[in-house]
Enzyme design. Structure first.
Site, short mmCIF file in Angstrom:
data_model
loop_
_atom_site.label_atom_id
_atom_site.label_comp_id
_atom_site.label_asym_id
_atom_site.label_seq_id
_atom_site.Cartn_x
_atom_site.Cartn_y
_atom_site.Cartn_z
N GLU A 273 -15.61 -6.64 -0.06
CA GLU A 273 -14.38 -5.87 0.21
C GLU A 273 -14.74 -4.47 0.71
O GLU A 273 -14.11 -3.95 1.63
CB GLU A 273 -13.50 -5.78 -1.04
CG GLU A 273 -12.94 -7.11 -1.50
CD GLU A 273 -12.15 -7.85 -0.42
OE1 GLU A 273 -11.50 -7.18 0.41
OE2 GLU A 273 -12.20 -9.10 -0.40
N TRP A 276 -15.30 -4.85 4.19
CA TRP A 276 -14.11 -4.80 5.06
C TRP A 276 -13.80 -3.37 5.48
O TRP A 276 -13.37 -3.11 6.60
CB TRP A 276 -12.89 -5.41 4.35
CG TRP A 276 -12.77 -6.89 4.60
CD1 TRP A 276 -13.18 -7.88 3.76
CD2 TRP A 276 -12.23 -7.54 5.77
NE1 TRP A 276 -12.92 -9.10 4.34
CE2 TRP A 276 -12.34 -8.92 5.56
CE3 TRP A 276 -11.66 -7.09 6.96
CZ2 TRP A 276 -11.90 -9.86 6.50
CZ3 TRP A 276 -11.22 -8.02 7.90
CH2 TRP A 276 -11.34 -9.39 7.67
N TRP A 304 9.92 -6.70 19.58
CA TRP A 304 10.34 -6.16 18.28
C TRP A 304 11.83 -5.85 18.30
O TRP A 304 12.36 -5.41 19.31
CB TRP A 304 9.58 -4.87 17.95
CG TRP A 304 8.10 -5.06 17.86
CD1 TRP A 304 7.16 -4.64 18.75
CD2 TRP A 304 7.39 -5.76 16.84
NE1 TRP A 304 5.91 -5.03 18.35
CE2 TRP A 304 6.02 -5.72 17.17
CE3 TRP A 304 7.78 -6.42 15.66
CZ2 TRP A 304 5.04 -6.31 16.38
CZ3 TRP A 304 6.79 -7.00 14.87
CH2 TRP A 304 5.45 -6.95 15.23
N ASN A 340 -3.42 -5.08 -3.43
CA ASN A 340 -3.73 -5.60 -2.10
C ASN A 340 -2.91 -6.83 -1.71
O ASN A 340 -2.35 -6.90 -0.62
CB ASN A 340 -5.22 -5.93 -2.00
CG ASN A 340 -5.57 -6.50 -0.64
OD1 ASN A 340 -5.38 -5.83 0.38
ND2 ASN A 340 -6.04 -7.74 -0.61
N TRP A 358 5.00 -3.34 13.44
CA TRP A 358 4.03 -2.99 12.38
C TRP A 358 3.76 -1.49 12.33
O TRP A 358 3.45 -0.94 11.27
CB TRP A 358 2.72 -3.76 12.56
CG TRP A 358 1.96 -3.50 13.84
CD1 TRP A 358 2.02 -4.22 15.00
CD2 TRP A 358 1.04 -2.42 14.11
NE1 TRP A 358 1.20 -3.67 15.96
CE2 TRP A 358 0.57 -2.57 15.44
CE3 TRP A 358 0.55 -1.36 13.36
CZ2 TRP A 358 -0.34 -1.69 16.03
CZ3 TRP A 358 -0.35 -0.48 13.93
CH2 TRP A 358 -0.79 -0.65 15.26
N TRP A 381 -2.68 -3.38 8.76
CA TRP A 381 -1.35 -3.69 9.31
C TRP A 381 -1.49 -4.62 10.51
O TRP A 381 -0.73 -5.58 10.66
CB TRP A 381 -0.60 -2.41 9.68
CG TRP A 381 0.16 -1.87 8.51
CD1 TRP A 381 -0.27 -0.96 7.60
CD2 TRP A 381 1.48 -2.29 8.07
NE1 TRP A 381 0.69 -0.76 6.63
CE2 TRP A 381 1.77 -1.55 6.90
CE3 TRP A 381 2.42 -3.19 8.56
CZ2 TRP A 381 2.98 -1.70 6.21
CZ3 TRP A 381 3.63 -3.34 7.87
CH2 TRP A 381 3.89 -2.61 6.72
P1 FAD Z 1 -11.04 -3.31 -4.52
O1 FAD Z 1 -10.65 -4.74 -4.45
O2 FAD Z 1 -11.65 -2.85 -5.79
O3 FAD Z 1 -12.02 -3.06 -3.30
C1 FAD Z 1 -13.04 -2.06 -3.28
C2 FAD Z 1 -12.90 -1.21 -2.03
O4 FAD Z 1 -13.07 -2.01 -0.87
C3 FAD Z 1 -11.53 -0.56 -1.88
O5 FAD Z 1 -11.44 0.61 -2.63
C4 FAD Z 1 -11.46 -0.33 -0.38
O6 FAD Z 1 -12.17 0.81 0.01
C5 FAD Z 1 -12.21 -1.55 0.17
N1 FAD Z 1 -11.25 -2.61 0.51
C6 FAD Z 1 -10.70 -3.53 -0.31
N2 FAD Z 1 -9.87 -4.35 0.38
C7 FAD Z 1 -9.91 -3.93 1.65
C8 FAD Z 1 -9.28 -4.35 2.86
N3 FAD Z 1 -8.43 -5.39 2.90
N4 FAD Z 1 -9.53 -3.67 4.00
C9 FAD Z 1 -10.38 -2.62 4.00
N5 FAD Z 1 -11.01 -2.17 2.90
C10 FAD Z 1 -10.77 -2.82 1.75
N6 FAD Z 1 -7.03 0.28 1.96
C11 FAD Z 1 -7.31 1.60 2.02
O7 FAD Z 1 -8.33 2.04 1.49
N7 FAD Z 1 -6.48 2.46 2.68
C12 FAD Z 1 -5.35 2.04 3.30
O8 FAD Z 1 -4.64 2.85 3.91
C13 FAD Z 1 -5.01 0.67 3.22
N8 FAD Z 1 -3.87 0.19 3.78
C14 FAD Z 1 -3.58 -1.14 3.71
C15 FAD Z 1 -2.42 -1.63 4.31
C16 FAD Z 1 -2.11 -2.98 4.25
C17 FAD Z 1 -0.86 -3.50 4.94
C18 FAD Z 1 -2.96 -3.86 3.56
C19 FAD Z 1 -2.66 -5.35 3.49
C20 FAD Z 1 -4.12 -3.39 2.96
C21 FAD Z 1 -4.46 -2.04 3.03
N9 FAD Z 1 -5.63 -1.54 2.44
C22 FAD Z 1 -5.91 -0.20 2.54
C23 FAD Z 1 -6.65 -2.44 1.88
C24 FAD Z 1 -6.56 -2.76 0.38
O9 FAD Z 1 -5.27 -3.16 0.04
C25 FAD Z 1 -6.99 -1.60 -0.50
O10 FAD Z 1 -8.22 -1.07 -0.07
C26 FAD Z 1 -7.14 -2.04 -1.96
O11 FAD Z 1 -5.95 -2.60 -2.43
C27 FAD Z 1 -7.55 -0.87 -2.81
O12 FAD Z 1 -7.63 -1.23 -4.14
P2 FAD Z 1 -9.01 -1.26 -4.89
O13 FAD Z 1 -9.76 0.00 -4.66
O14 FAD Z 1 -8.74 -1.64 -6.31
O15 FAD Z 1 -9.77 -2.44 -4.13
#
Ligand code: FAD
Length: 454
Positions: A273, A276, A304, A340, A358, A381
């Site tokens: 993650e 990602w 849209w 997420n 979006w 997005w």
């Molecule tokens: P964990 O599951 O603990 O993951 C660890 C780290 O990995 C996160 O802190 C983050 O830095 C990274 N990560 C995890 N999932 C993703 C992902 N899908 N894409 C990119 N990096 C990821 N994340 C953001 O940091 N900033 C945003 O502005 C953001 N906007 C989002 C918008 C949408 C529509 C969606 C679907 C997802 C978005 N995310 C964003 C990705 C993700 O939802 C969050 O990073 C995550 O929920 C953060 O929670 P966590 O730190 O507990 O994640």
């Protein structure tokens, strides 16, 4: 006497594992630690409300930590190309150090570097906020990856750098003008909507380390349950990474350190993650207009709907009559965070059931998320919209009712945010899920047609 060095901090609000700060200390003289609030330079995306709140508190914490080590944080406001040379002149600094940025703002850094070097100032920039520099991960043809799995495989071939130790002490020149943080107006006042954020978060580097330790010891073993919003199964480190209170390198080393067997099982999944995030930054590095432009151009043909104000507001305020969507939007509004899985569901609902562009949803998240990130937000997005890199196919429309049954089967998460669900107050859905899905798929035909005629 050695001249001062300037450490210009940006999204790297930490003392440990901060190569630019370390370089400034190793320069041997006093260190001017500068944070510049720049909303004017081209390529800067002004912060939203929730990130402004976070920034305020994170800067306050950093200023405290620095003064505990004998240093001082200098705050200035204005365009970097004007202010950085001015601070260099005022302090007599002969060296400037910063950690790299990867979005459009890197152009500012490139121009500044040239200009300062022209004035005989030493300038060095460092890799600090990603595991891999985006330009170093490429396909065999020397092009950026557009698909996550091969990107991450290639990224993992690279060695992760060693941690940079925090300076134990530093001296800063005392007679440098600094703004007062309170004068920047980063905190909301009328109304003060930040109560839920204050309750939920403690910004700053120390709190970030406590959170990482708690996550690794107590939560990582449950990470396989990361899709269940009612569980505490993820790290909640996203705002820490967003502001650089922690670096991904620190996280990587900790996740490879001492772990229980159950945690070790999940460490790879967790780090992917974080991968990602690396992927999204590499996409942004190569497509700096990601928040405005469809990554896949054929999506420009998507018809849209002009958003109906009532629909958009119902979505923003969590009053759509779809429980999981409403729970997520209320969690976001109250805490500045959303799980997420629920981010995917709420985004999909806006795009594919309300047929709203979006970019409108992205802007709302940009304003309300404490982790709103220049790369992750638009990339995700676009992932949901189908227009992004390695995106979910457009025709895969999340059904929010089925998602709730699968990921919140006992409705714990929903009840937490939508307590009225069990009474008769809860509104009817603002759209028919089946019919709107069919309309979305019909609209998608335009994209398909654009793809075949290109
Ligand atoms: P964990 O599951 O603990 O993951 C660890 C780290 O990995 C996160 O802190 C983050 O830095 C990274 N990560 C995890 N999932 C993703 C992902 N899908 N894409 C990119 N990096 C990821 N994340 C953001 O940091 N900033 C945003 O502005 C953001 N906007 C989002 C918008 C949408 C529509 C969606 C679907 C997802 C978005 N995310 C964003 C990705 C993700 O939802 C969050 O990073 C995550 O929920 C953060 O929670 P966590 O730190 O507990 O994640």
């Amino acid at each position: 006497m050695t001249a001062p060095a300037l450490a210009w901090l940006r999204d790297d609000l930490r003392i440990a594992d901060n190569p630019a700060l370390r370089a400034a200390v190793d320069h041997g003289g006093p260190v001017v630690v500068l944070y510049l609030f720049d909303e004017e330079s081209p390529g800067i995306r002004p912060l939203g409300g929730a990130t402004r709140w976070w920034l305020h508190h994170s800067l306050a914490a950093l200023a405290d930590d620095l003064s505990g080590r004998g240093g001082r944080l200098v705050l200035r406001r204005g365009p970097a190309e004007k202010i950085v040379p001015a601070v260099v002149r005022e302090t007599g600094a002969d060296a400037v150090f910063w950690n790299r940025r990867y979005g459009a703002s890197r152009e500012i850094d490139a121009r500044l570097k040239e200009r300062l070097r022209g004035d005989d100032i030493e300038v060095a920039s460092f890799a600090a906020n990603l595991l891999v520099e985006p330009w170093t991960v490429q396909t065999e043809q020397g092009r950026p990856f557009q698909v996550f799995t091969p990107f991450w495989r290639a990224a993992q071939q690279q060695p992760v750098r060693e941690l940079v130790p925090a300076p134990r002490e530093l001296t800063s020149p005392q007679h440098v003008d600094s703004d007062d943080l309170d004068d920047w107006g980063l905190l909301p006042t009328h109304p003060d909507w930040a109560g839920g954020l204050r309750e939920r978060w403690e910004p700053g580097e120390h709190a970030a380390h406590r959170r990482l330790e708690h996550f690794v010891r107590e939560v990582l073993a449950d990470y396989h349950e990361r899709d269940l919003p009612a569980q505490e199964a993820t790290s909640h480190l996203s705002p820490r990474l967003r502001f650089g209170e922690l670096s991904p390198v620190q996280i990587w080393h900790r996740a490879h350190g001492e772990l229980t067997a159950a945690a070790r099982k999940n460490a790879g999944r967790f780090l992917s993650e974080v991968g990602w995030r690396e992927f999204d930054w590499s996409i942004l590095y190569n497509n700096t207009g990601l928040a405005h432009r469809n990554f896949r151009e054929e999506f420009d043909a998507f018809p849209w709907e002009h958003p109906r104000k009532a629909d958009l507001e119902a979505w923003q305020q969590g009053r759509t009559g779809i429980p999981l969507v409403d729970a997520g939007m209320r969690e976001l509004w109250t805490t500045g965070y959303m799980h997420n899985r629920v981010r995917m569901v709420t985004a999909s609902f806006l795009i594919k059931n309300l047929l709203i562009d979006w970019r409108i949803g992205e802007k709302w998240f940009w304003d309300t998320l404490v982790d709103a990130d220049e790369a992750n937000n638009p990339a995700n997005w676009q992932w949901v919209a189908g227009s992004g890199a390695d995106a979910a196919p457009y025709f895969r429309v999340f059904n929010p009712e089925l998602q709730a049954e699968k990921f919140d089967p006992h409705r714990e998460y929903i009840r937490q945010w939508v307590p009225e669900i069990d009474g008769d107050e809860y509104p009817e859905p603002i759209v028919d899920l089946k019919q709107s899905r069919a309309e979305a798929l019909a609209a998608f035909e335009h994209v398909k047609a654009a793809r075949t005629t290109r």
